[in-house]
Motif scaffolding. Sequence first.
Motif, mmCIF file in Angstrom:
data_model
loop_
_atom_site.group_PDB
_atom_site.id
_atom_site.type_symbol
_atom_site.label_atom_id
_atom_site.label_comp_id
_atom_site.label_asym_id
_atom_site.label_seq_id
_atom_site.Cartn_x
_atom_site.Cartn_y
_atom_site.Cartn_z
ATOM 1 N N TRP A 145 0.832 -1.211 0.000
ATOM 2 C CA TRP A 145 0.000 0.000 0.000
ATOM 3 C C TRP A 145 0.864 1.256 0.000
ATOM 4 O O TRP A 145 0.535 2.251 -0.665
ATOM 5 N N GLY A 146 1.965 1.245 0.734
ATOM 6 C CA GLY A 146 2.861 2.394 0.763
ATOM 7 C C GLY A 146 3.496 2.656 -0.596
ATOM 8 O O GLY A 146 3.597 3.811 -1.043
ATOM 9 N N ALA A 179 0.914 4.208 -2.825
ATOM 10 C CA ALA A 179 0.684 5.618 -2.476
ATOM 11 C C ALA A 179 1.808 6.493 -3.013
ATOM 12 O O ALA A 179 1.550 7.551 -3.608
ATOM 13 N N VAL A 188 1.656 9.647 -6.118
ATOM 14 C CA VAL A 188 1.916 11.068 -5.819
ATOM 15 C C VAL A 188 2.307 11.865 -7.062
ATOM 16 O O VAL A 188 1.792 12.969 -7.274
ATOM 17 N N TRP A 195 -8.159 7.231 -5.287
ATOM 18 C CA TRP A 195 -7.134 6.195 -5.415
ATOM 19 C C TRP A 195 -6.003 6.446 -4.414
ATOM 20 O O TRP A 195 -5.564 5.527 -3.716
ATOM 21 N N LEU A 196 -5.524 7.691 -4.374
ATOM 22 C CA LEU A 196 -4.454 8.037 -3.457
ATOM 23 C C LEU A 196 -4.910 7.898 -2.011
ATOM 24 O O LEU A 196 -4.178 7.355 -1.170
ATOM 25 N N TRP A 197 -6.121 8.380 -1.702
ATOM 26 C CA TRP A 197 -6.633 8.286 -0.333
ATOM 27 C C TRP A 197 -6.845 6.826 0.084
ATOM 28 O O TRP A 197 -6.626 6.471 1.248
ATOM 29 N N THR A 198 -7.239 5.998 -0.863
ATOM 30 C CA THR A 198 -7.395 4.566 -0.544
ATOM 31 C C THR A 198 -6.046 3.939 -0.206
ATOM 32 O O THR A 198 -5.929 3.168 0.753
ATOM 33 N N ALA A 199 -5.027 4.276 -0.997
ATOM 34 C CA ALA A 199 -3.685 3.742 -0.730
ATOM 35 C C ALA A 199 -3.154 4.236 0.613
ATOM 36 O O ALA A 199 -2.559 3.464 1.377
ATOM 37 N N LEU A 200 -3.393 5.504 0.921
ATOM 38 C CA LEU A 200 -2.944 6.041 2.211
ATOM 39 C C LEU A 200 -3.707 5.402 3.373
ATOM 40 O O LEU A 200 -3.119 5.110 4.423
#
Length: 134
Positions: free
Chosen positions: A77-78, A81, A85, A99-104
């Motif tokens: 997941w990191g 993310a 970026v 997508w970014l918020w899900t990964a974070l």
Amino acid sequence: MSDESEWAVRDGDGPETIERKLGHRERARLERSARRHELGRPEVTELEIGRTTHKVAQVEPMDLDGVRTMTVGTILWGVVAVALVPFLGTLQDDGRTWWLWTALAGFGLGLIGIEYCRLRRNALRHQPGRRRSE
């Protein structure tokens, strides 16, 4: 050779006969595989649900603490993310910043999960005879 032909399924066989013959093959297969290793066969019970009968083996759960699994998932997941970026502008234009918020969120929850599994592992080490109750 006659023993093998006795268990062969023929065109005129009824459902009970076919089931009996195929059941013999399954038992023979299980016996052969049990002889291949020295772990033995687990005790098998039958569970009827509706018209279907299921065979359920009585086996012990694996003793895994989950720390490695949580660590690998959190790292993935990191990485996702960090990889997203550079594309933040494109994601905003397309309405896909989720997508970014899900990964974070996956990364953050993974960190919490690693800590939980680590504490659980340490607690189980201090109580080696304790088993999970059902």
